[in-house]
Design a protein around this motif. Structure first.
Motif, PDB file in Angstrom:
ATOM      1  N   ARG A 355       0.832  -1.197   0.000  1.00 55.64           N
ATOM      2  CA  ARG A 355       0.000   0.000   0.000  1.00 55.64           C
ATOM      3  C   ARG A 355       0.872   1.254   0.000  1.00 55.64           C
ATOM      4  O   ARG A 355       1.859   1.334   0.725  1.00 55.64           O
ATOM      5  CB  ARG A 355      -0.918   0.031   1.223  1.00 55.64           C
ATOM      6  N   ASP A 356       0.493   2.209  -0.827  1.00 57.52           N
ATOM      7  CA  ASP A 356       1.222   3.480  -0.862  1.00 57.52           C
ATOM      8  C   ASP A 356       0.683   4.383   0.252  1.00 57.52           C
ATOM      9  O   ASP A 356      -0.211   3.979   1.017  1.00 57.52           O
ATOM     10  CB  ASP A 356       1.113   4.127  -2.246  1.00 57.52           C
ATOM     11  N   PRO A 357       1.189   5.596   0.409  1.00 55.74           N
ATOM     12  CA  PRO A 357       0.725   6.473   1.496  1.00 55.74           C
ATOM     13  C   PRO A 357      -0.778   6.745   1.486  1.00 55.74           C
ATOM     14  O   PRO A 357      -1.346   7.115   2.519  1.00 55.74           O
ATOM     15  CB  PRO A 357       1.528   7.761   1.261  1.00 55.74           C
ATOM     16  N   THR A 358      -1.422   6.576   0.331  1.00 53.79           N
ATOM     17  CA  THR A 358      -2.883   6.806   0.266  1.00 53.79           C
ATOM     18  C   THR A 358      -3.667   5.548   0.579  1.00 53.79           C
ATOM     19  O   THR A 358      -4.896   5.569   0.586  1.00 53.79           O
ATOM     20  CB  THR A 358      -3.283   7.314  -1.134  1.00 53.79           C
ATOM     21  N   GLY A 359      -2.951   4.419   0.819  1.00 53.39           N
ATOM     22  CA  GLY A 359      -3.632   3.170   1.143  1.00 53.39           C
ATOM     23  C   GLY A 359      -3.966   2.311  -0.065  1.00 53.39           C
ATOM     24  O   GLY A 359      -4.618   1.280   0.086  1.00 53.39           O
ATOM     25  N   ARG A 360      -3.524   2.716  -1.238  1.00 56.10           N
ATOM     26  CA  ARG A 360      -3.819   1.960  -2.452  1.00 56.10           C
ATOM     27  C   ARG A 360      -2.624   1.110  -2.858  1.00 56.10           C
ATOM     28  O   ARG A 360      -1.474   1.507  -2.713  1.00 56.10           O
ATOM     29  CB  ARG A 360      -4.181   2.927  -3.589  1.00 56.10           C
ATOM     30  N   ARG A 361      -2.933  -0.084  -3.383  1.00 62.47           N
ATOM     31  CA  ARG A 361      -1.892  -0.971  -3.897  1.00 62.47           C
ATOM     32  C   ARG A 361      -1.745  -0.726  -5.395  1.00 62.47           C
ATOM     33  O   ARG A 361      -2.723  -0.864  -6.138  1.00 62.47           O
ATOM     34  CB  ARG A 361      -2.238  -2.441  -3.663  1.00 62.47           C
ATOM     35  N   PRO A 362      -0.551  -0.388  -5.872  1.00 66.58           N
ATOM     36  CA  PRO A 362      -0.369  -0.169  -7.309  1.00 66.58           C
ATOM     37  C   PRO A 362      -0.833  -1.342  -8.165  1.00 66.58           C
ATOM     38  O   PRO A 362      -1.375  -1.137  -9.261  1.00 66.58           O
ATOM     39  CB  PRO A 362       1.136   0.058  -7.439  1.00 66.58           C
ATOM     40  N   VAL A 363      -0.645  -2.566  -7.689  1.00 64.76           N
ATOM     41  CA  VAL A 363      -1.006  -3.744  -8.483  1.00 64.76           C
ATOM     42  C   VAL A 363      -2.479  -3.746  -8.860  1.00 64.76           C
ATOM     43  O   VAL A 363      -2.867  -4.249  -9.926  1.00 64.76           O
ATOM     44  CB  VAL A 363      -0.648  -5.044  -7.721  1.00 64.76           C
ATOM     45  N   HIS A 364      -3.346  -3.165  -8.018  1.00 60.78           N
ATOM     46  CA  HIS A 364      -4.788  -3.173  -8.280  1.00 60.78           C
ATOM     47  C   HIS A 364      -5.211  -2.094  -9.263  1.00 60.78           C
ATOM     48  O   HIS A 364      -6.368  -2.086  -9.708  1.00 60.78           O
ATOM     49  CB  HIS A 364      -5.576  -3.000  -6.970  1.00 60.78           C
ATOM     50  N   GLY A 365      -4.310  -1.180  -9.612  1.00 60.04           N
ATOM     51  CA  GLY A 365      -4.634  -0.153 -10.595  1.00 60.04           C
ATOM     52  C   GLY A 365      -5.889   0.623 -10.238  1.00 60.04           C
ATOM     53  O   GLY A 365      -6.093   1.037  -9.101  1.00 60.04           O
ATOM     54  N   GLY A 366      -6.754   0.783 -11.232  1.00 60.58           N
ATOM     55  CA  GLY A 366      -7.983   1.547 -11.026  1.00 60.58           C
ATOM     56  C   GLY A 366      -9.189   0.705 -10.663  1.00 60.58           C
ATOM     57  O   GLY A 366     -10.330   1.174 -10.793  1.00 60.58           O
ATOM     58  N   GLN A 367      -8.980  -0.516 -10.204  1.00 56.78           N
ATOM     59  CA  GLN A 367     -10.101  -1.395  -9.851  1.00 56.78           C
ATOM     60  C   GLN A 367     -10.593  -1.058  -8.440  1.00 56.78           C
ATOM     61  O   GLN A 367     -10.001  -1.476  -7.448  1.00 56.78           O
ATOM     62  CB  GLN A 367      -9.671  -2.858  -9.934  1.00 56.78           C
ATOM     63  N   SER A 368     -11.657  -0.320  -8.364  1.00 53.74           N
ATOM     64  CA  SER A 368     -12.143   0.174  -7.069  1.00 53.74           C
ATOM     65  C   SER A 368     -12.532  -0.964  -6.127  1.00 53.74           C
ATOM     66  O   SER A 368     -12.347  -0.865  -4.906  1.00 53.74           O
ATOM     67  CB  SER A 368     -13.335   1.119  -7.277  1.00 53.74           C
ATOM     68  N   LEU A 369     -13.067  -2.069  -6.669  1.00 52.51           N
ATOM     69  CA  LEU A 369     -13.446  -3.206  -5.827  1.00 52.51           C
ATOM     70  C   LEU A 369     -12.218  -3.739  -5.086  1.00 52.51           C
ATOM     71  O   LEU A 369     -12.269  -3.973  -3.872  1.00 52.51           O
ATOM     72  CB  LEU A 369     -14.061  -4.314  -6.683  1.00 52.51           C
TER      73      LEU A 369
END
Length: 430
Positions: A355-369
Protein backbone atom coordinates in the motif's frame (compact mmCIF):
# COMPACT_ATOMS: atom_id res chain seq x y z
CA UNK A 1 13.05 -28.09 -25.67
CA UNK A 2 10.01 -26.38 -27.23
CA UNK A 3 8.98 -22.86 -26.30
CA UNK A 4 5.25 -23.52 -26.43
CA UNK A 5 2.70 -26.12 -27.41
CA UNK A 6 1.79 -24.92 -30.90
CA UNK A 7 5.31 -24.82 -32.35
CA UNK A 8 7.79 -27.43 -31.15
CA UNK A 9 10.54 -25.87 -33.27
CA UNK A 10 10.60 -22.51 -31.50
CA UNK A 11 12.61 -21.97 -28.34
CA UNK A 12 12.67 -20.09 -25.08
CA UNK A 13 15.99 -18.95 -23.56
CA UNK A 14 18.25 -21.91 -22.67
CA UNK A 15 17.94 -21.54 -18.91
CA UNK A 16 17.78 -25.23 -18.07
CA UNK A 17 21.46 -25.39 -17.09
CA UNK A 18 20.87 -22.38 -14.85
CA UNK A 19 17.98 -24.29 -13.21
CA UNK A 20 20.16 -27.38 -12.66
CA UNK A 21 22.91 -25.19 -11.21
CA UNK A 22 20.39 -23.47 -8.94
CA UNK A 23 19.31 -26.86 -7.55
CA UNK A 24 22.94 -27.94 -7.17
CA UNK A 25 23.77 -24.80 -5.17
CA UNK A 26 20.66 -25.18 -3.04
CA UNK A 27 21.53 -28.79 -2.19
CA UNK A 28 25.16 -27.89 -1.54
CA UNK A 29 23.98 -25.28 0.98
CA UNK A 30 22.07 -28.08 2.72
CA UNK A 31 25.14 -30.31 2.70
CA UNK A 32 23.78 -32.72 0.11
CA UNK A 33 24.64 -33.49 -3.52
CA UNK A 34 22.45 -35.67 -5.76
CA UNK A 35 25.32 -36.86 -7.93
CA UNK A 36 23.31 -39.11 -10.31
CA UNK A 37 20.86 -36.26 -11.00
CA UNK A 38 23.72 -33.85 -11.64
CA UNK A 39 25.51 -36.25 -13.99
CA UNK A 40 22.39 -37.10 -15.96
CA UNK A 41 21.37 -33.43 -16.19
CA UNK A 42 24.82 -32.48 -17.44
CA UNK A 43 24.71 -35.19 -20.11
CA UNK A 44 21.31 -34.06 -21.44
CA UNK A 45 22.27 -30.39 -21.25
CA UNK A 46 25.40 -31.14 -23.26
CA UNK A 47 23.16 -32.44 -26.06
CA UNK A 48 21.01 -29.34 -25.83
CA UNK A 49 24.04 -27.03 -25.93
CA UNK A 50 25.29 -28.81 -29.05
CA UNK A 51 21.85 -28.41 -30.65
CA UNK A 52 21.98 -24.66 -30.05
CA UNK A 53 25.47 -24.40 -31.54
CA UNK A 54 24.48 -26.42 -34.61
CA UNK A 55 21.02 -24.95 -35.23
CA UNK A 56 21.04 -21.38 -33.93
CA UNK A 57 24.44 -20.20 -35.15
CA UNK A 58 24.11 -20.73 -38.91
CA UNK A 59 27.10 -18.53 -39.74
CA UNK A 60 29.38 -20.43 -37.36
CA UNK A 61 30.62 -17.11 -35.93
CA UNK A 62 29.34 -17.60 -32.35
CA UNK A 63 26.47 -15.14 -32.76
CA UNK A 64 23.09 -16.73 -32.12
CA UNK A 65 19.60 -16.22 -33.46
CA UNK A 66 17.25 -18.05 -31.13
CA UNK A 67 14.08 -16.56 -32.62
CA UNK A 68 11.22 -16.11 -30.17
CA UNK A 69 13.19 -16.41 -26.89
CA UNK A 70 10.09 -15.60 -24.86
CA UNK A 71 10.03 -11.89 -25.62
CA UNK A 72 7.02 -11.84 -27.97
CA UNK A 73 6.85 -8.40 -29.61
CA UNK A 74 10.08 -6.84 -28.32
CA UNK A 75 11.67 -6.49 -31.75
CA UNK A 76 10.93 -4.64 -34.96
CA UNK A 77 9.93 -7.89 -36.68
CA UNK A 78 8.37 -11.16 -35.60
CA UNK A 79 11.56 -12.93 -34.52
CA UNK A 80 10.11 -16.39 -35.20
CA UNK A 81 9.11 -15.66 -38.79
CA UNK A 82 11.00 -15.11 -42.02
CA UNK A 83 12.24 -11.52 -42.14
CA UNK A 84 10.65 -9.23 -44.75
CA UNK A 85 14.17 -8.18 -45.74
CA UNK A 86 15.37 -11.73 -46.16
CA UNK A 87 18.52 -12.71 -44.29
CA UNK A 88 18.44 -13.27 -40.55
CA UNK A 89 18.49 -11.53 -37.17
CA UNK A 90 21.57 -11.95 -35.02
CA UNK A 91 20.19 -11.50 -31.52
CA UNK A 92 22.06 -9.83 -28.68
CA UNK A 93 19.85 -11.58 -26.14
CA UNK A 94 20.19 -15.00 -27.80
CA UNK A 95 23.96 -14.61 -27.84
CA UNK A 96 23.98 -13.45 -24.20
CA UNK A 97 21.88 -16.45 -23.18
CA UNK A 98 24.38 -18.76 -24.89
CA UNK A 99 27.27 -17.05 -23.10
CA UNK A 100 25.42 -17.64 -19.85
CA UNK A 101 24.66 -21.26 -20.90
CA UNK A 102 28.43 -21.74 -21.35
CA UNK A 103 29.07 -20.29 -17.88
CA UNK A 104 26.41 -22.48 -16.27
CA UNK A 105 27.85 -25.61 -17.92
CA UNK A 106 31.32 -24.55 -16.72
CA UNK A 107 30.06 -24.26 -13.15
CA UNK A 108 28.25 -27.62 -13.36
CA UNK A 109 31.44 -29.23 -14.64
CA UNK A 110 33.34 -27.70 -11.72
CA UNK A 111 30.73 -29.11 -9.32
CA UNK A 112 31.22 -32.60 -10.82
CA UNK A 113 35.00 -32.41 -11.01
CA UNK A 114 35.67 -33.54 -7.40
CA UNK A 115 33.85 -36.80 -8.20
CA UNK A 116 35.17 -37.41 -11.71
CA UNK A 117 38.35 -35.94 -13.20
CA UNK A 118 37.09 -36.51 -16.76
CA UNK A 119 35.02 -33.34 -16.35
CA UNK A 120 38.26 -31.36 -16.72
CA UNK A 121 37.83 -31.39 -20.49
CA UNK A 122 34.36 -29.85 -20.14
CA UNK A 123 35.68 -27.08 -17.90
CA UNK A 124 38.12 -26.16 -20.64
CA UNK A 125 35.52 -26.61 -23.39
CA UNK A 126 33.08 -24.15 -21.83
CA UNK A 127 35.71 -21.61 -20.80
CA UNK A 128 36.91 -21.50 -24.39
CA UNK A 129 33.37 -21.40 -25.79
CA UNK A 130 32.54 -18.44 -23.57
CA UNK A 131 35.55 -16.49 -24.84
CA UNK A 132 34.66 -17.16 -28.49
CA UNK A 133 31.10 -15.94 -27.90
CA UNK A 134 32.32 -12.89 -25.98
CA UNK A 135 34.69 -11.95 -28.79
CA UNK A 136 31.90 -12.26 -31.37
CA UNK A 137 29.62 -9.88 -29.44
CA UNK A 138 32.14 -7.06 -29.78
CA UNK A 139 35.04 -7.91 -32.12
CA UNK A 140 38.16 -5.76 -32.34
CA UNK A 141 37.49 -2.45 -34.10
CA UNK A 142 34.30 -0.46 -34.56
CA UNK A 143 31.95 -2.03 -37.13
CA UNK A 144 28.39 -1.08 -38.15
CA UNK A 145 27.36 -4.74 -38.07
CA UNK A 146 28.43 -5.68 -34.55
CA UNK A 147 26.08 -5.83 -31.57
CA UNK A 148 27.89 -3.29 -29.38
CA UNK A 149 27.23 0.33 -30.32
CA UNK A 150 30.12 2.43 -29.04
CA UNK A 151 28.30 5.72 -29.55
CA UNK A 152 25.16 4.68 -27.65
CA UNK A 153 26.93 2.47 -25.11
CA UNK A 154 24.40 -0.30 -25.64
CA UNK A 155 23.90 -3.71 -27.29
CA UNK A 156 21.46 -4.16 -30.19
CA UNK A 157 20.29 -6.95 -32.47
CA UNK A 158 21.93 -6.99 -35.91
CA UNK A 159 19.90 -7.38 -39.09
CA UNK A 160 22.06 -9.51 -41.40
CA UNK A 161 20.95 -8.98 -45.00
CA UNK A 162 21.17 -11.61 -47.78
CA UNK A 163 24.26 -9.91 -49.26
CA UNK A 164 26.12 -10.41 -45.97
CA UNK A 165 26.03 -6.79 -44.82
CA UNK A 166 24.46 -5.93 -41.50
CA UNK A 167 23.01 -3.07 -39.49
CA UNK A 168 22.10 -2.57 -35.86
CA UNK A 169 18.40 -2.38 -34.99
CA UNK A 170 18.60 0.44 -32.46
CA UNK A 171 15.73 -0.48 -30.18
CA UNK A 172 16.73 0.05 -26.55
CA UNK A 173 15.16 -2.89 -24.78
CA UNK A 174 15.95 -5.76 -22.44
CA UNK A 175 17.76 -7.29 -25.40
CA UNK A 176 20.61 -4.87 -24.69
CA UNK A 177 20.55 -5.37 -20.92
CA UNK A 178 20.80 -9.17 -20.96
CA UNK A 179 24.55 -9.26 -21.73
CA UNK A 180 25.27 -8.09 -18.17
CA UNK A 181 23.50 -11.25 -16.95
CA UNK A 182 26.22 -13.40 -18.57
CA UNK A 183 28.50 -13.03 -15.57
CA UNK A 184 30.27 -15.72 -13.55
CA UNK A 185 32.67 -15.23 -10.67
CA UNK A 186 35.35 -17.86 -10.00
CA UNK A 187 36.62 -18.20 -6.43
CA UNK A 188 40.38 -17.90 -5.97
CA UNK A 189 40.69 -21.27 -4.24
CA UNK A 190 39.49 -23.04 -7.40
CA UNK A 191 42.53 -21.75 -9.25
CA UNK A 192 44.77 -23.25 -6.58
CA UNK A 193 42.80 -26.49 -6.32
CA UNK A 194 43.10 -27.28 -10.03
CA UNK A 195 46.50 -25.96 -11.13
CA UNK A 196 46.55 -28.03 -14.35
CA UNK A 197 43.25 -26.54 -15.56
CA UNK A 198 44.38 -23.06 -14.50
CA UNK A 199 47.57 -23.46 -16.52
CA UNK A 200 45.66 -24.64 -19.60
CA UNK A 201 43.23 -21.72 -19.40
CA UNK A 202 46.14 -19.29 -19.04
CA UNK A 203 47.82 -20.84 -22.07
CA UNK A 204 44.61 -20.47 -24.09
CA UNK A 205 44.33 -16.81 -23.07
CA UNK A 206 47.95 -16.14 -24.00
CA UNK A 207 47.43 -17.69 -27.44
CA UNK A 208 44.17 -15.82 -27.99
CA UNK A 209 44.66 -12.59 -26.06
CA UNK A 210 42.77 -10.63 -28.73
CA UNK A 211 39.56 -12.32 -27.52
CA UNK A 212 39.80 -10.35 -24.26
CA UNK A 213 40.22 -6.87 -25.74
CA UNK A 214 36.60 -5.76 -25.27
CA UNK A 215 35.45 -7.87 -22.30
CA UNK A 216 36.27 -8.12 -18.60
CA UNK A 217 39.85 -9.35 -18.16
CA UNK A 218 39.72 -12.71 -16.29
CA UNK A 219 43.38 -12.38 -15.27
CA UNK A 220 42.67 -9.35 -13.07
CA UNK A 221 41.78 -10.38 -9.50
CA UNK A 222 38.81 -8.79 -7.77
CA UNK A 223 37.58 -8.98 -4.17
CA UNK A 224 39.11 -11.96 -2.33
CA UNK A 225 41.23 -12.72 -5.41
CA UNK A 226 38.20 -13.76 -7.46
CA UNK A 227 38.23 -13.83 -11.26
CA UNK A 228 35.38 -12.83 -13.52
CA UNK A 229 33.94 -14.11 -16.78
CA UNK A 230 31.67 -11.41 -18.18
CA UNK A 231 30.59 -10.09 -21.56
CA UNK A 232 31.08 -6.54 -20.30
CA UNK A 233 34.19 -4.80 -19.02
CA UNK A 234 33.98 -2.00 -16.46
CA UNK A 235 33.45 0.73 -19.07
CA UNK A 236 30.64 -1.16 -20.82
CA UNK A 237 29.03 -2.00 -17.49
CA UNK A 238 28.97 1.65 -16.41
CA UNK A 239 27.51 2.79 -19.72
CA UNK A 240 24.78 0.14 -19.75
CA UNK A 241 23.88 0.79 -16.11
CA UNK A 242 23.68 4.53 -16.80
CA UNK A 243 20.79 3.77 -19.17
CA UNK A 244 19.26 1.01 -17.08
CA UNK A 245 19.13 3.21 -13.96
CA UNK A 246 17.78 6.26 -15.79
CA UNK A 247 14.17 6.91 -14.74
CA UNK A 248 13.51 8.37 -18.17
CA UNK A 249 14.61 5.08 -19.72
CA UNK A 250 14.49 1.69 -17.96
CA UNK A 251 14.21 2.35 -14.22
CA UNK A 252 10.53 2.67 -13.45
CA UNK A 253 8.94 3.24 -10.05
CA UNK A 254 8.13 -0.48 -9.93
CA UNK A 255 11.17 -2.12 -11.49
CA UNK A 256 13.16 -2.33 -14.70
CA UNK A 257 10.99 -1.77 -17.76
CA UNK A 258 11.23 -4.08 -20.75
CA UNK A 259 11.87 -1.13 -23.06
CA UNK A 260 13.29 2.34 -22.65
CA UNK A 261 10.71 5.01 -21.92
CA UNK A 262 12.70 7.22 -24.32
CA UNK A 263 10.91 5.42 -27.15
CA UNK A 264 7.63 7.07 -26.07
CA UNK A 265 8.70 10.32 -27.71
CA UNK A 266 11.33 8.82 -30.01
CA UNK A 267 10.01 5.53 -31.42
CA UNK A 268 12.33 3.43 -33.54
CA UNK A 269 11.20 3.43 -37.17
CA UNK A 270 12.48 1.12 -39.90
CA UNK A 271 11.35 1.71 -43.48
CA UNK A 272 11.33 -1.09 -46.06
CA UNK A 273 9.82 -0.88 -49.54
CA UNK A 274 7.56 1.97 -48.48
CA UNK A 275 6.27 0.11 -45.40
CA UNK A 276 6.92 1.43 -41.92
CA UNK A 277 7.92 -0.83 -39.02
CA UNK A 278 7.66 1.03 -35.73
CA UNK A 279 8.58 0.22 -32.14
CA UNK A 280 7.43 2.61 -29.43
CA UNK A 281 7.14 2.56 -25.66
CA UNK A 282 3.89 0.86 -24.59
CA UNK A 283 3.75 0.54 -20.80
CA UNK A 284 0.59 -1.58 -20.64
CA UNK A 285 -1.14 -3.87 -23.16
CA UNK A 286 0.35 -4.55 -26.56
CA UNK A 287 -0.59 -2.30 -29.46
CA UNK A 288 0.41 -4.94 -32.02
CA UNK A 289 -1.05 -8.34 -32.86
CA UNK A 290 2.42 -9.90 -33.07
CA UNK A 291 2.26 -13.27 -31.29
CA UNK A 292 -1.46 -12.76 -30.76
CA UNK A 293 -0.96 -9.46 -28.92
CA UNK A 294 -1.60 -11.09 -25.54
CA UNK A 295 1.82 -10.33 -24.02
CA UNK A 296 3.70 -7.06 -24.28
CA UNK A 297 7.44 -6.53 -23.93
CA UNK A 298 7.52 -2.93 -25.14
CA UNK A 299 7.48 -1.20 -21.78
CA UNK A 300 5.95 -3.21 -18.92
CA UNK A 301 7.86 -4.65 -15.96
CA UNK A 302 8.43 -8.42 -16.05
CA UNK A 303 9.65 -10.12 -12.88
CA UNK A 304 11.75 -12.96 -14.39
CA UNK A 305 14.19 -10.62 -16.16
CA UNK A 306 14.30 -8.25 -13.19
CA UNK A 307 15.37 -11.15 -10.98
CA UNK A 308 18.06 -12.20 -13.48
CA UNK A 309 19.38 -8.63 -13.40
CA UNK A 310 19.39 -8.66 -9.58
CA UNK A 311 21.33 -11.94 -9.65
CA UNK A 312 23.86 -10.43 -12.09
CA UNK A 313 24.32 -7.37 -9.85
CA UNK A 314 24.95 -9.66 -6.88
CA UNK A 315 27.63 -11.54 -8.81
CA UNK A 316 29.23 -8.37 -10.11
CA UNK A 317 29.27 -6.97 -6.57
CA UNK A 318 31.01 -10.17 -5.40
CA UNK A 319 33.83 -9.28 -7.78
CA UNK A 320 33.95 -5.46 -7.61
CA UNK A 321 32.89 -4.90 -3.98
CA UNK A 322 32.09 -1.49 -2.49
CA UNK A 323 34.66 0.46 -4.49
CA UNK A 324 32.59 0.20 -7.67
CA UNK A 325 29.65 2.63 -7.44
CA UNK A 326 27.23 4.10 -9.96
CA UNK A 327 24.62 6.84 -9.86
CA UNK A 328 21.26 5.39 -8.90
CA UNK A 329 19.01 6.78 -10.21
CA UNK A 330 21.12 8.19 -13.03
CA UNK A 331 21.52 11.94 -12.62
CA UNK A 332 20.45 11.90 -8.95
CA UNK A 333 23.93 12.44 -7.54
CA UNK A 334 23.40 9.38 -5.30
CA UNK A 335 26.22 6.86 -5.75
CA UNK A 336 25.54 3.28 -4.73
CA UNK A 337 27.32 -0.06 -4.80
CA UNK A 338 25.96 -2.77 -7.09
CA UNK A 339 24.54 -4.52 -4.03
CA UNK A 340 22.61 -1.36 -3.15
CA UNK A 341 21.44 -1.02 -6.75
CA UNK A 342 20.07 -4.57 -6.60
CA UNK A 343 18.34 -3.71 -3.33
CA UNK A 344 16.82 -0.58 -4.87
CA UNK A 345 15.38 -2.57 -7.78
CA UNK A 346 13.99 -5.11 -5.31
CA UNK A 347 12.32 -2.36 -3.25
CA UNK A 348 10.66 -1.01 -6.39
CA UNK A 349 9.43 -4.44 -7.42
CA UNK A 350 7.91 -5.15 -4.01
CA UNK A 351 6.33 -1.68 -3.90
CA UNK A 352 4.02 -2.94 -6.67
CA UNK A 353 2.13 -4.95 -4.07
CA UNK A 354 2.39 -2.76 -0.98
CA UNK A 355 0.00 0.00 0.00
CA UNK A 356 1.22 3.48 -0.86
CA UNK A 357 0.73 6.47 1.50
CA UNK A 358 -2.88 6.81 0.27
CA UNK A 359 -3.63 3.17 1.14
CA UNK A 360 -3.82 1.96 -2.45
CA UNK A 361 -1.89 -0.97 -3.90
CA UNK A 362 -0.37 -0.17 -7.31
CA UNK A 363 -1.01 -3.74 -8.48
CA UNK A 364 -4.79 -3.17 -8.28
CA UNK A 365 -4.63 -0.15 -10.59
CA UNK A 366 -7.98 1.55 -11.03
CA UNK A 367 -10.10 -1.40 -9.85
CA UNK A 368 -12.14 0.17 -7.07
CA UNK A 369 -13.45 -3.21 -5.83
CA UNK A 370 -9.91 -4.44 -5.21
CA UNK A 371 -8.68 -1.09 -3.89
CA UNK A 372 -11.50 -0.20 -1.52
CA UNK A 373 -13.73 -3.15 -0.68
CA UNK A 374 -12.67 -4.62 2.70
CA UNK A 375 -13.46 -8.13 1.46
CA UNK A 376 -11.26 -7.80 -1.65
CA UNK A 377 -8.52 -5.26 -0.93
CA UNK A 378 -6.14 -7.84 0.57
CA UNK A 379 -6.62 -10.45 -2.17
CA UNK A 380 -3.48 -9.82 -4.19
CA UNK A 381 -3.00 -11.48 -7.57
CA UNK A 382 0.34 -12.31 -9.22
CA UNK A 383 -0.11 -10.86 -12.67
CA UNK A 384 1.90 -11.79 -15.74
CA UNK A 385 3.47 -8.34 -16.09
CA UNK A 386 2.95 -4.80 -14.79
CA UNK A 387 2.36 -1.32 -16.15
CA UNK A 388 5.74 0.31 -16.68
CA UNK A 389 4.66 3.61 -15.08
CA UNK A 390 1.99 2.90 -12.47
CA UNK A 391 2.56 -0.79 -11.58
CA UNK A 392 -0.97 -2.01 -12.38
CA UNK A 393 -1.20 -5.77 -12.98
CA UNK A 394 -1.73 -6.80 -16.62
CA UNK A 395 -2.16 -10.08 -18.49
CA UNK A 396 -2.76 -13.45 -16.86
CA UNK A 397 -3.57 -12.97 -13.19
CA UNK A 398 -2.12 -16.16 -11.72
CA UNK A 399 1.51 -16.15 -12.88
CA UNK A 400 2.85 -17.46 -9.57
CA UNK A 401 5.57 -19.29 -11.49
CA UNK A 402 7.53 -16.06 -11.85
CA UNK A 403 5.74 -13.10 -10.28
CA UNK A 404 5.49 -15.14 -7.08
CA UNK A 405 9.21 -14.42 -6.72
CA UNK A 406 8.15 -11.19 -5.02
CA UNK A 407 7.43 -13.27 -1.92
CA UNK A 408 11.11 -14.18 -1.48
CA UNK A 409 12.86 -11.06 -2.80
CA UNK A 410 12.73 -9.11 0.50
CA UNK A 411 14.13 -12.16 2.32
CA UNK A 412 16.95 -12.36 -0.20
CA UNK A 413 18.63 -9.28 1.21
CA UNK A 414 18.38 -10.62 4.73
CA UNK A 415 19.91 -13.98 3.82
CA UNK A 416 22.57 -12.50 1.53
CA UNK A 417 24.16 -9.43 3.03
CA UNK A 418 26.74 -7.24 1.32
CA UNK A 419 29.37 -8.56 3.74
CA UNK A 420 28.55 -12.19 2.97
CA UNK A 421 28.80 -11.51 -0.76
CA UNK A 422 32.20 -9.91 -0.32
CA UNK A 423 33.43 -12.82 1.79
CA UNK A 424 31.96 -15.50 -0.46
CA UNK A 425 30.24 -15.08 -3.84
CA UNK A 426 27.01 -16.71 -2.71
CA UNK A 427 24.51 -17.85 -5.32
CA UNK A 428 20.94 -16.62 -5.04
CA UNK A 429 19.70 -20.06 -3.96
CA UNK A 430 20.31 -19.01 -0.34
Amino acid sequence: MPAYEWNFGDVNPPVHAFAALFLQNLEADLGEVDLPFLQESFSKLLLNFTWWVNRKDPSGHNVFEGGFLGLDNIGVFDRSAALPTGGRLEQADGTAWMAMFSQNMLELALALLPYDKTYEEFVLKFVERFFWIAAAVDPIGDHPDEMWDEEDGFFYDVLRLPDGTGMRMKVRSLVGLLPICATTVIEADLLDRYPQITAQVRAFIERNHDLLVNIADPSVPGVQGRRILSLVNEDKLRRILARMLDEEEFLGPFGIRAMSRAHASHPYVFMLDGQEYRVGYEPAESGTRMFGGNSNWRGPVWFPINVMIIRALHRLYGYFGDEFTVECPTGSGKHRSLYQVAEEITNRLTATFLRDPTGRRPVHGGQSLLQDDPHWRDLVLFYEYFHGDNGAGIGASHQTGWTGLVAVLPLLFRGITAESLRNQAIEMSV
